[in-house]
Design an enzyme around this catalytic site. Structure first.
Site, PDB file in Angstrom:
ATOM      1  N   SER A 128      12.048  -5.448  -8.742  1.00 51.11           N
ATOM      2  CA  SER A 128      11.476  -6.792  -8.887  1.00 51.11           C
ATOM      3  C   SER A 128      11.871  -7.481 -10.197  1.00 51.11           C
ATOM      4  CB  SER A 128       9.954  -6.752  -8.750  1.00 51.11           C
ATOM      5  OG  SER A 128       9.372  -6.251  -9.914  1.00 51.11           O
ATOM      6  N   LYS A 130       6.168  -7.791 -15.588  1.00 49.86           N
ATOM      7  CA  LYS A 130       6.431  -9.130 -15.033  1.00 49.86           C
ATOM      8  C   LYS A 130       6.681 -10.142 -16.147  1.00 49.86           C
ATOM      9  CE  LYS A 130       5.435  -7.766 -10.835  1.00 49.86           C
ATOM     10  NZ  LYS A 130       6.413  -7.695  -9.770  1.00 49.86           N
TER      11      LYS A 130
END
Lengths: 183, 164
Positions: free
Chosen positions: A58, A106
């Site tokens: 990701s 993230k």
């Protein structure tokens, strides 16, 4: 013709050099130094700079699957997280100063009070397109606008080529942000 | 011989403390051990025999109360809602039949025990690795436990979306 003598005195000398190399001239001081270094390492890598191994795609291409990085827990002691920062987010509610073993890795794209939306793969913050030089691959994501609370940040991975349904992203509470990625 | 008396006294005190702790265990510690046991029971090796699968599924169910409520919603996977110990056992058996192997751990656990020490809520991170699959499943989970007949049993288990 030269002759080398390898008598007991030379063996003794080389043995003492080995000892000095391994333990130093003063073994007691060396031992204290080693102990201090060990304590400092444990404190630093358990409480301040958390080593993390990235698992998953990701955050590619910025952070490759399997690569090792650090999360600096002191990064936000004097200022709040900024847009563009890559942060570690804990999955369980904070429990004192104990460091989590597992975190999401993230990037912050939305700050408290802002409205974030995805439109044809582009991020809109308060209705304006966000320039994202770190986002390389094609993206076709669409997501309704989300308004962030006073202590909320919008986080997402850099790899938007993957299916939106397989990508974990959204609002993260400030208390769950462990620190900023280092390196 | 004064030191010997002190030593004996110290040993007696240490034994007393140990016995007290063994007879009155801290609920949080008991729950932690219970959750570790659940993780071990949920994990299984590949190529298990039919009997081992059956016993393993029953062990998982034994951690739950009869009216347990389970809601698992992991992104990228099918949502599962299970109610009652029977359904848990069936689901555990079905998982053992379909997956080649599974390793479950709960690395980060936070427990809040109620004032009457009869119920508790545990927030934990579920880490699961299905044999043969490249990516690990990582999910926040909330577990509610109740002390029933002297045993801490799961009454509710639900996945939580960390990022909403």
């Amino acid at each position: 013709m030269t002759e080398t003598k390898s008598g007991p005195s030379q063996e003794l000398r080389s043995a003492s050099w080995l000892r000095i190399l391994a333990l130093g001239r003063n073994p007691k001081t060396t031992l204290i130094r080693a102990a201090v270094l060990a304590v400092v390492c444990v404190v630093v890598f358990k409480a301040v700079l958390l080593p993390v191994r990235v698992q998953g795609i990701s955050m590619t291409p910025t952070y490759a699957d399997g690569s090792v990085h650090f999360v600096n827990r002191l990064a936000y002691l004097w200022h709040e997280p900024q847009r563009g920062d890559v942060v570690g987010i804990r999955l369980t509610p904070p429990n004192g100063w104990s460091a989590p073993h597992i975190m999401y890795f993230k990037r912050i794209i939305g700050l408290p009070g802002e409205t974030v939306a995805f439109e044809n793969g582009r991020v809109l913050v308060n209705g304006l397109i966000l320039e994202e030089p770190y986002q390389k691959g094609p993206c076709d994501w669409n997501a309704d606008a989300v308004t962030l609370g006073a202590n909320e940040y919008f986080v997402v991975g850099d790899n938007r080529s993957m299916a939106k349904e397989e990508h974990v992203f959204g609002k993260a509470e400030r208390s769950r942000i462990v620190g900023k990625a280092l390196l | 011989m004064k030191w010997l008396r002190f030593l004996l006294l110290a040993v007696v005190v240490a034994l007393g403390v140990w016995a007290w702790m063994a007879l009155h265990p801290d609920p949080e510690r008991v729950i932690r051990r219970r959750l570790e046991g659940l993780a071990r029971a949920a994990s299984f090796e590949p190529n298990q025999g039919s009997l081992a699968k059956l016993v393993g599924a029953e062990r998982v169910a034994n951690f739950c109360s009869t009216n347990v409520d389970v809601n698992i919603d992991v992104p990228g996977h099918q949502e599962h809602r299970l109610a009652g110990r029977e359904e848990i056992q069936q689901a555990a058996l079905a998982l053992r039949a379909s997956a080649r192997g599974l390793t479950v751990t709960f690395p980060d656990v936070t427990i809040q025990v109620s004032a009457d020490k009869q119920s508790a809520v545990a927030d934990l991170t579920l880490q699961a690795q299905v044999a043969g699959e490249r990516d690990m499943i990582v999910q926040e989970v909330k577990v509610t436990l109740q002390k029933i007949d002297g045993q801490w049993l799961l009454v509710k288990l639900e996945t939580v979306r960390t990022l909403r």
